[in-house]
Design an enzyme around this catalytic site. Structure first.
Site, PDB file in Angstrom:
ATOM      1  N   LEU A   1       0.829  -1.208   0.000  1.00 55.50           N
ATOM      2  CA  LEU A   1       0.000   0.000   0.000  1.00 55.50           C
ATOM      3  C   LEU A   1       0.867   1.263   0.000  1.00 55.50           C
ATOM      4  O   LEU A   1       0.349   2.375  -0.006  1.00 55.50           O
ATOM      5  CB  LEU A   1      -0.934  -0.013   1.214  1.00 55.50           C
ATOM      6  CG  LEU A   1      -1.935  -1.193   1.202  1.00 55.50           C
ATOM      7  CD1 LEU A   1      -2.702  -1.278   2.518  1.00 55.50           C
ATOM      8  CD2 LEU A   1      -2.911  -1.056   0.048  1.00 55.50           C
ATOM      9  N   SER A   2       2.187   1.077  -0.032  1.00 52.11           N
ATOM     10  CA  SER A   2       3.083   2.236  -0.040  1.00 52.11           C
ATOM     11  C   SER A   2       2.905   3.100  -1.289  1.00 52.11           C
ATOM     12  O   SER A   2       2.911   4.333  -1.184  1.00 52.11           O
ATOM     13  CB  SER A   2       4.545   1.780   0.092  1.00 52.11           C
ATOM     14  OG  SER A   2       4.743   1.251   1.380  1.00 52.11           O
TER      15      SER A   2
ATOM     16  N   LYS B   1      15.129  -6.833   4.012  1.00 56.04           N
ATOM     17  CA  LYS B   1      15.620  -5.813   4.949  1.00 56.04           C
ATOM     18  C   LYS B   1      16.984  -6.143   5.562  1.00 56.04           C
ATOM     19  O   LYS B   1      17.830  -5.271   5.690  1.00 56.04           O
ATOM     20  CB  LYS B   1      14.596  -5.590   6.066  1.00 56.04           C
ATOM     21  CG  LYS B   1      13.288  -4.980   5.578  1.00 56.04           C
ATOM     22  CD  LYS B   1      12.352  -4.729   6.745  1.00 56.04           C
ATOM     23  CE  LYS B   1      10.984  -4.284   6.273  1.00 56.04           C
ATOM     24  NZ  LYS B   1      10.068  -3.993   7.386  1.00 56.04           N
TER      25      LYS B   1
ATOM     26  N   ASP C   1      11.023   1.768  10.856  1.00 58.23           N
ATOM     27  CA  ASP C   1       9.967   0.959  11.479  1.00 58.23           C
ATOM     28  C   ASP C   1       9.781   1.253  12.977  1.00 58.23           C
ATOM     29  O   ASP C   1       8.651   1.441  13.441  1.00 58.23           O
ATOM     30  CB  ASP C   1      10.254  -0.538  11.286  1.00 58.23           C
ATOM     31  CG  ASP C   1       9.855  -1.035   9.901  1.00 58.23           C
ATOM     32  OD1 ASP C   1       9.054  -0.353   9.229  1.00 58.23           O
ATOM     33  OD2 ASP C   1      10.334  -2.110   9.500  1.00 58.23           O
TER      34      ASP C   1
ATOM     35  N   ALA D   1      10.307 -12.755  16.827  1.00 60.90           N
ATOM     36  CA  ALA D   1      11.739 -12.497  17.005  1.00 60.90           C
ATOM     37  C   ALA D   1      12.415 -12.139  15.683  1.00 60.90           C
ATOM     38  O   ALA D   1      13.623 -12.273  15.549  1.00 60.90           O
ATOM     39  CB  ALA D   1      12.417 -13.713  17.636  1.00 60.90           C
ATOM     40  N   GLY D   2      11.637 -11.658  14.717  1.00 58.26           N
ATOM     41  CA  GLY D   2      12.215 -11.215  13.439  1.00 58.26           C
ATOM     42  C   GLY D   2      12.510  -9.722  13.488  1.00 58.26           C
ATOM     43  O   GLY D   2      12.560  -9.104  14.565  1.00 58.26           O
ATOM     44  N   GLY D   3      12.688  -9.120  12.314  1.00 54.25           N
ATOM     45  CA  GLY D   3      13.011  -7.707  12.239  1.00 54.25           C
ATOM     46  C   GLY D   3      11.916  -6.825  12.804  1.00 54.25           C
ATOM     47  O   GLY D   3      12.198  -5.806  13.452  1.00 54.25           O
ATOM     48  N   ALA D   4      10.665  -7.215  12.588  1.00 57.81           N
ATOM     49  CA  ALA D   4       9.553  -6.408  13.103  1.00 57.81           C
ATOM     50  C   ALA D   4       9.545  -6.427  14.630  1.00 57.81           C
ATOM     51  O   ALA D   4       9.253  -5.416  15.277  1.00 57.81           O
ATOM     52  CB  ALA D   4       8.225  -6.933  12.553  1.00 57.81           C
TER      53      ALA D   4
ATOM     54  N   TYR E   1      -1.929  -5.357   9.505  1.00 59.16           N
ATOM     55  CA  TYR E   1      -3.077  -4.458   9.324  1.00 59.16           C
ATOM     56  C   TYR E   1      -3.973  -5.052   8.255  1.00 59.16           C
ATOM     57  O   TYR E   1      -3.503  -5.747   7.350  1.00 59.16           O
ATOM     58  CB  TYR E   1      -2.616  -3.044   8.930  1.00 59.16           C
ATOM     59  CG  TYR E   1      -1.587  -3.077   7.844  1.00 59.16           C
ATOM     60  CD1 TYR E   1      -0.235  -3.116   8.169  1.00 59.16           C
ATOM     61  CD2 TYR E   1      -1.958  -3.139   6.507  1.00 59.16           C
ATOM     62  CE1 TYR E   1       0.721  -3.206   7.175  1.00 59.16           C
ATOM     63  CE2 TYR E   1      -1.000  -3.216   5.507  1.00 59.16           C
ATOM     64  CZ  TYR E   1       0.334  -3.251   5.860  1.00 59.16           C
ATOM     65  OH  TYR E   1       1.280  -3.358   4.875  1.00 59.16           O
TER      66      TYR E   1
ATOM     67  N   GLY F   1      -1.508  -2.402  12.699  1.00 61.90           N
ATOM     68  CA  GLY F   1      -0.269  -1.755  12.270  1.00 61.90           C
ATOM     69  C   GLY F   1      -0.425  -0.704  11.182  1.00 61.90           C
ATOM     70  O   GLY F   1       0.590  -0.234  10.655  1.00 61.90           O
TER      71      GLY F   1
HETATM   72  P1  NDP Z   1      10.071 -12.465   9.933  1.00 59.79           P
HETATM   73  O1  NDP Z   1       9.819 -13.481   8.872  1.00 59.79           O
HETATM   74  O2  NDP Z   1      11.466 -11.953  10.132  1.00 59.79           O
HETATM   75  O3  NDP Z   1       9.599 -13.067  11.354  1.00 59.79           O
HETATM   76  C1  NDP Z   1       8.407 -13.801  11.444  1.00 59.79           C
HETATM   77  C2  NDP Z   1       8.073 -14.115  12.906  1.00 59.79           C
HETATM   78  O4  NDP Z   1       6.800 -14.770  12.905  1.00 59.79           O
HETATM   79  C3  NDP Z   1       9.052 -15.038  13.591  1.00 59.79           C
HETATM   80  O5  NDP Z   1       9.123 -14.675  14.945  1.00 59.79           O
HETATM   81  C4  NDP Z   1       8.373 -16.417  13.425  1.00 59.79           C
HETATM   82  O6  NDP Z   1       8.704 -17.332  14.431  1.00 59.79           O
HETATM   83  C5  NDP Z   1       6.921 -16.022  13.585  1.00 59.79           C
HETATM   84  N1  NDP Z   1       5.995 -16.959  12.942  1.00 59.79           N
HETATM   85  C6  NDP Z   1       5.713 -17.064  11.630  1.00 59.79           C
HETATM   86  N2  NDP Z   1       4.787 -18.035  11.414  1.00 59.79           N
HETATM   87  C7  NDP Z   1       4.484 -18.552  12.636  1.00 59.79           C
HETATM   88  C8  NDP Z   1       3.597 -19.576  13.066  1.00 59.79           C
HETATM   89  N3  NDP Z   1       2.840 -20.270  12.225  1.00 59.79           N
HETATM   90  N4  NDP Z   1       3.534 -19.842  14.390  1.00 59.79           N
HETATM   91  C9  NDP Z   1       4.296 -19.160  15.271  1.00 59.79           C
HETATM   92  N5  NDP Z   1       5.158 -18.169  14.915  1.00 59.79           N
HETATM   93  C10 NDP Z   1       5.253 -17.870  13.605  1.00 59.79           C
HETATM   94  O7  NDP Z   1       9.023 -11.291   9.656  1.00 59.79           O
HETATM   95  P2  NDP Z   1       9.122  -9.733  10.077  1.00 59.79           P
HETATM   96  O8  NDP Z   1       9.654  -9.650  11.448  1.00 59.79           O
HETATM   97  O9  NDP Z   1       9.791  -8.977   9.006  1.00 59.79           O
HETATM   98  O10 NDP Z   1       7.554  -9.307  10.020  1.00 59.79           O
HETATM   99  C11 NDP Z   1       6.592  -9.838  10.931  1.00 59.79           C
HETATM  100  C12 NDP Z   1       5.232  -9.213  10.669  1.00 59.79           C
HETATM  101  O11 NDP Z   1       5.257  -7.813  10.920  1.00 59.79           O
HETATM  102  C13 NDP Z   1       4.754  -9.387   9.224  1.00 59.79           C
HETATM  103  O12 NDP Z   1       3.425  -9.842   9.250  1.00 59.79           O
HETATM  104  C14 NDP Z   1       4.851  -7.995   8.628  1.00 59.79           C
HETATM  105  O13 NDP Z   1       3.857  -7.782   7.646  1.00 59.79           O
HETATM  106  C15 NDP Z   1       4.600  -7.114   9.859  1.00 59.79           C
HETATM  107  N6  NDP Z   1       5.201  -5.774   9.712  1.00 59.79           N
HETATM  108  C16 NDP Z   1       4.379  -4.670   9.763  1.00 59.79           C
HETATM  109  C17 NDP Z   1       4.892  -3.410   9.633  1.00 59.79           C
HETATM  110  C18 NDP Z   1       3.976  -2.193   9.688  1.00 59.79           C
HETATM  111  O14 NDP Z   1       4.398  -1.104   9.277  1.00 59.79           O
HETATM  112  N7  NDP Z   1       2.780  -2.331  10.207  1.00 59.79           N
HETATM  113  C19 NDP Z   1       6.338  -3.154   9.423  1.00 59.79           C
HETATM  114  C20 NDP Z   1       7.116  -4.378   9.418  1.00 59.79           C
HETATM  115  C21 NDP Z   1       6.546  -5.623   9.542  1.00 59.79           C
HETATM  116  P3  NDP Z   1      10.042 -18.274  14.297  1.00 59.79           P
HETATM  117  O15 NDP Z   1      11.187 -17.413  14.710  1.00 59.79           O
HETATM  118  O16 NDP Z   1       9.767 -19.397  15.218  1.00 59.79           O
HETATM  119  O17 NDP Z   1      10.108 -18.697  12.853  1.00 59.79           O
END
Ligand code: NDP
Length: 315
Positions: free
Chosen positions: A42-43, A92, A128, A153-156, A254, A275
């Site tokens: 949506l950017s 990222k 972010d 525990a990802g970038g978000a 979101y 979000g």
């Molecule tokens: P990553 O892929 O780096 O991390 C994903 C995370 O989700 C990990 O912690 C992973 O756990 C967990 N996960 C995924 N699937 C499952 C599942 N089925 N059960 C349990 N845990 C799960 O993604 P990002 O950190 O980059 O992004 C995460 C979310 O944040 C996305 O949905 C993204 O759209 C949203 N976001 C929104 C923004 C905004 O402006 N509103 C900005 C940035 C991101 P594990 O470590 O165990 O794999």
């Protein structure tokens, strides 16, 4: 309009009647987002609404860039004279190594979501955490000396942790499916956080923590920073009823309708937000980095709200 805003807006390089979309021409400048997938982004709607409102001969386009093509696409930015590019999934973290210079925020988060094409070389920043911090402040979420639970525990999640620390949280519990990844994130952040933010307690748990009444009962905010709930698949079990009435539920995801994570909280009358506000804020910060001036207040938010089918509630 403040003096600062007036002095910034006077620098807008107006090219055509404000409010009308630009007709692309030989002098049109381009900004971009790179992602895979990117079609859902949506950017473009937000940035192009700001360009149209300002009457600028600039356009923001989405490019489907796969992982093997990322380095080529990034190297092309100076060659094509592109103003800058936002990065979304999955680029990222990898882009960090491709920058001539990294901002403090990108270095701390270990991720770049915003590349600015500067004469001295590509500058990598990350908007972010600041986007979420601004949204939490705007929503009036009080986190001073409070406990926050961040799921993921990802970038978000890294951005969510930094935003909570900046809002004054004294304890953050990171709950993740893969505990080792959460532990690695905490180690990385501890090494990179500015001294002023190192006093807070950062703990790591598995997703079973979300049913721990003792933990939930003292949380001021629970943030979903995972992609769980992005599809119609279910969410980890959370004992919502054990949270305090004022516990805030924030989903980085979101959508037009309330998300899977937020629905039970809404049913219990807890305060919630998704979000979309974070997305607008990080987009406004990126717009300023790409163009050198702020977007007109509320224009990017209105464009996003329209796309999400929501009534616009003002800047
Ligand atoms: P990553 O892929 O780096 O991390 C994903 C995370 O989700 C990990 O912690 C992973 O756990 C967990 N996960 C995924 N699937 C499952 C599942 N089925 N059960 C349990 N845990 C799960 O993604 P990002 O950190 O980059 O992004 C995460 C979310 O944040 C996305 O949905 C993204 O759209 C949203 N976001 C929104 C923004 C905004 O402006 N509103 C900005 C940035 C991101 P594990 O470590 O165990 O794999």
């Amino acid at each position: 309009m403040t003096h600062r805003e007036r002095s910034r807006t006077s620098a807008y390089p107006n090219k055509h009647a404000p409010g009308a979309a630009a007709a692309l021409g030989g002098a049109t400048r381009v900004a971009a987002v790179f992602g895979d997938p990117v079609e859902h982004s949506l950017s473009p709607a937000m940035h192009n609404a700001a360009y149209a409102a300002l009457g600028l001969d600039r356009v923001y386009a989405a490019f489907h860039v796969t992982s093997p093509m990322l380095a080529t696409a990034v190297r092309a930015l100076p060659a094509l004279g592109i103003l800058g590019a936002n990065l979304t999934v999955p680029h990222k973290e990898r882009a960090v190594r491709m920058m001539a210079k990294l901002g403090a925020e990108a270095r701390m988060l270990g991720a770049v979501n915003c590349i600015v094409n500067r004469p001295a070389g590509l500058y990598g920043d990350n908007t972010d955490a600041r986007g979420l911090e601004r949204d939490l402040n705007g929503l009036g979420v009080a986190l001073a000396d409070a406990r926050a639970i961040v799921i993921g525990a990802g970038g978000a999640a890294a951005s969510a942790i930094v935003a909570c620390l900046r809002c004054g949280a004294s304890e953050i519990v990171i709950a993740n499916r893969t505990a080792a990844r959460a532990a690695a994130l905490v180690r990385r952040l501890r090494a990179r956080l500015p001294r002023a933010m190192r006093g807070a307690a950062l703990g790591v748990r598995g997703l079973e923590a979300l049913a721990d009444a003792g933990l939930l009962g003292r949380a001021a905010i629970i943030i979903n920073a995972t992609s769980m709930g992005l599809t119609s698949a279910g969410f980890a079990r959370i004992d919502y009823a054990r949270t305090r009435r004022e516990c805030f539920f924030y989903d980085l995801i979101y959508a037009a309708q309330p998300t899977v994570f937020l629905r039970p909280a809404i049913a219990l009358g807890r305060p919630t937000a998704d979000g979309a506000g974070m997305l607008v804020n990080q987009g406004e910060l990126a717009f300023e980095l790409f163009n050198g001036f702020t977007p007109p207040p509320g224009v990017m938010r209105r464009a996003l709200w329209e796309r999400l089918g929501r009534a616009f509630d003002g800047p």
